[in-house]
Scaffold this motif. Sequence first.
Motif, PDB file in Angstrom:
ATOM      1  N   GLU A  13      17.301  26.926 -25.728  1.00 55.62           N
ATOM      2  CA  GLU A  13      18.409  26.067 -24.927  1.00 55.62           C
ATOM      3  C   GLU A  13      17.627  25.044 -24.233  1.00 55.62           C
ATOM      4  N   PRO A  14      16.654  24.074 -24.681  1.00 53.05           N
ATOM      5  CA  PRO A  14      16.182  23.164 -23.812  1.00 53.05           C
ATOM      6  C   PRO A  14      17.034  22.222 -23.274  1.00 53.05           C
ATOM      7  N   ALA A  15      18.078  21.904 -23.888  1.00 53.00           N
ATOM      8  CA  ALA A  15      18.828  20.704 -23.588  1.00 53.00           C
ATOM      9  C   ALA A  15      19.627  21.020 -22.455  1.00 53.00           C
ATOM     10  N   THR A  16      20.100  21.979 -22.250  1.00 55.61           N
ATOM     11  CA  THR A  16      21.163  22.685 -21.283  1.00 55.61           C
ATOM     12  C   THR A  16      20.521  23.284 -20.101  1.00 55.61           C
ATOM     13  N   LEU A  17      19.391  23.946 -20.240  1.00 54.13           N
ATOM     14  CA  LEU A  17      18.745  24.763 -19.271  1.00 54.13           C
ATOM     15  C   LEU A  17      18.625  24.229 -18.099  1.00 54.13           C
ATOM     16  N   ALA A  18      18.254  23.152 -17.932  1.00 59.71           N
ATOM     17  CA  ALA A  18      17.782  22.647 -16.383  1.00 59.71           C
ATOM     18  C   ALA A  18      19.161  22.344 -15.533  1.00 59.71           C
ATOM     19  N   GLU A  19      20.139  21.876 -16.382  1.00 61.05           N
ATOM     20  CA  GLU A  19      21.397  21.613 -15.799  1.00 61.05           C
ATOM     21  C   GLU A  19      22.182  22.920 -15.406  1.00 61.05           C
ATOM     22  N   TRP A  33      25.844  33.510   1.697  1.00 61.45           N
ATOM     23  CA  TRP A  33      25.220  34.117   0.441  1.00 61.45           C
ATOM     24  C   TRP A  33      24.240  32.742  -0.099  1.00 61.45           C
ATOM     25  N   HIS A  34      23.305  33.118  -0.704  1.00 62.36           N
ATOM     26  CA  HIS A  34      22.437  32.044  -1.677  1.00 62.36           C
ATOM     27  C   HIS A  34      22.536  32.637  -2.953  1.00 62.36           C
ATOM     28  N   THR A  35      22.065  31.801  -3.825  1.00 60.96           N
ATOM     29  CA  THR A  35      21.640  32.234  -5.384  1.00 60.96           C
ATOM     30  C   THR A  35      20.290  32.365  -5.506  1.00 60.96           C
ATOM     31  N   GLN A  36      19.875  33.249  -6.352  1.00 59.58           N
ATOM     32  CA  GLN A  36      18.544  33.460  -6.789  1.00 59.58           C
ATOM     33  C   GLN A  36      18.442  33.321  -8.392  1.00 59.58           C
ATOM     34  N   PRO A  37      18.102  32.357  -9.167  1.00 61.02           N
ATOM     35  CA  PRO A  37      18.161  32.500 -10.506  1.00 61.02           C
ATOM     36  C   PRO A  37      17.113  33.391 -11.087  1.00 61.02           C
ATOM     37  N   ILE A  38      17.402  34.150 -12.045  1.00 60.69           N
ATOM     38  CA  ILE A  38      16.483  35.056 -12.603  1.00 60.69           C
ATOM     39  C   ILE A  38      16.752  34.653 -14.244  1.00 60.69           C
ATOM     40  N   LEU A  39      15.394  33.880 -14.632  1.00 66.21           N
ATOM     41  CA  LEU A  39      15.405  33.540 -16.282  1.00 66.21           C
ATOM     42  C   LEU A  39      14.810  34.629 -16.947  1.00 66.21           C
ATOM     43  N   VAL A  40      15.447  34.939 -18.099  1.00 62.81           N
ATOM     44  CA  VAL A  40      14.677  35.704 -18.814  1.00 62.81           C
ATOM     45  C   VAL A  40      14.707  35.145 -20.410  1.00 62.81           C
ATOM     46  N   ASP A  41      13.187  34.413 -20.638  1.00 60.66           N
ATOM     47  CA  ASP A  41      13.018  33.823 -21.997  1.00 60.66           C
ATOM     48  C   ASP A  41      13.013  34.993 -23.138  1.00 60.66           C
ATOM     49  N   ASP A  42      13.701  35.054 -23.985  1.00 57.94           N
ATOM     50  CA  ASP A  42      13.782  35.764 -24.993  1.00 57.94           C
ATOM     51  C   ASP A  42      13.208  35.476 -26.279  1.00 57.94           C
ATOM     52  N   GLU A  46       8.911  26.335 -28.418  1.00 56.96           N
ATOM     53  CA  GLU A  46       7.986  25.779 -27.372  1.00 56.96           C
ATOM     54  C   GLU A  46       8.747  24.857 -26.268  1.00 56.96           C
ATOM     55  N   ALA A  47       9.713  23.964 -26.730  1.00 57.50           N
ATOM     56  CA  ALA A  47      10.434  22.975 -25.939  1.00 57.50           C
ATOM     57  C   ALA A  47      11.089  23.717 -24.925  1.00 57.50           C
ATOM     58  N   THR A  48      11.737  25.022 -25.074  1.00 56.02           N
ATOM     59  CA  THR A  48      12.547  25.755 -24.223  1.00 56.02           C
ATOM     60  C   THR A  48      11.418  26.368 -23.031  1.00 56.02           C
ATOM     61  N   LEU A  49      10.332  26.900 -23.686  1.00 52.43           N
ATOM     62  CA  LEU A  49       9.283  27.456 -22.835  1.00 52.43           C
ATOM     63  C   LEU A  49       8.723  26.248 -21.731  1.00 52.43           C
ATOM     64  N   ARG A  50       8.653  25.188 -22.268  1.00 47.62           N
ATOM     65  CA  ARG A  50       8.050  23.995 -21.444  1.00 47.62           C
ATOM     66  C   ARG A  50       9.227  23.784 -20.179  1.00 47.62           C
ATOM     67  N   ALA A  51      10.785  24.072 -20.784  1.00 50.51           N
ATOM     68  CA  ALA A  51      11.625  23.722 -19.912  1.00 50.51           C
ATOM     69  C   ALA A  51      11.577  25.098 -18.697  1.00 50.51           C
ATOM     70  N   VAL A  52      11.404  26.065 -19.241  1.00 52.26           N
ATOM     71  CA  VAL A  52      11.506  27.186 -18.238  1.00 52.26           C
ATOM     72  C   VAL A  52      10.360  27.037 -17.162  1.00 52.26           C
ATOM     73  N   ARG A  53       9.068  26.654 -17.684  1.00 52.31           N
ATOM     74  CA  ARG A  53       7.936  26.573 -16.858  1.00 52.31           C
ATOM     75  C   ARG A  53       8.114  25.489 -15.875  1.00 52.31           C
TER      76      ARG A  53
END
Length: 251
Positions: A13-19, A33-42, A46-53
């Motif tokens: 999901e490289p196109a929507t992940l950052a947003e 309250w505040h949020t803490q995102p926890i991404l789990v790349d499954d 490679e495009a999505t991995l770059r976006a996660v990093r």
Amino acid sequence: MPTLFVVMPVYNEPATLAESVSRVRAARLGEGWHTQPILVDDGSDEATLRAVRALVADRGIDRGTIALFHPKNRGKGAAIRTGFAHALTIAADDDAIMIQDADLEYDSADFAGMLAPLAAGHADLVLGNRWAVQPRGAKRLARRMLNGLLTLSSNLATGLKVSDMECCLKLFSVPAMRRIIGELDEERFGIEPQIIAVASRHRLRVCEAPVSYSPRSFDEGKKIRMKDGLRVFVVLWRERRRTARALHSRA
């Protein structure tokens, strides 16, 4: 300051992940309250991995974004369980944990409404309800009818009366998650009915909150298929047997 840990399973999901992550981090929850995102790349491409990093490298807001990685694709349920387990290693009992997809189908503006009954101590699990407003259009109505069948089947099996069993947005108190996580073992989309069944078995206090929904098409990357719908019935049958065994052992 309590934290809402938002577990986000990610797969190609490289196109929507950052947003998606930006909206989660900017969600207004109130009451400190505040949020803490926890991404789990499954096991993404490679495009999505770059976006996660790239998101992990950006630590300008709150405590940044946590990222966990599966070396190969295992399924949404496996990714969610990995995120839950990690959240429990760092969460306090007054924190909360929720699921949010990374594809912009759901709106983080709905988090506050879901969090309110849990923060007030009125619920252990809050479920999003996409159908609080009647869906418009033939495709959405058809999706609503199929979802209604699956939800009815879940209600008959568990004794709960929920409106939208398959809704991604599910919000848990940390103590409730500690009670149920050991009984969650579904690897794919069967995690949705399993969560409801296990919550019923542990007699969690469940309530619902209306949420908005902008569904993607299969061309846009929708991943759930007919076999995942059929899996619901397998999971419900198996969890009913587990509940019967649990009741027998208590007797």
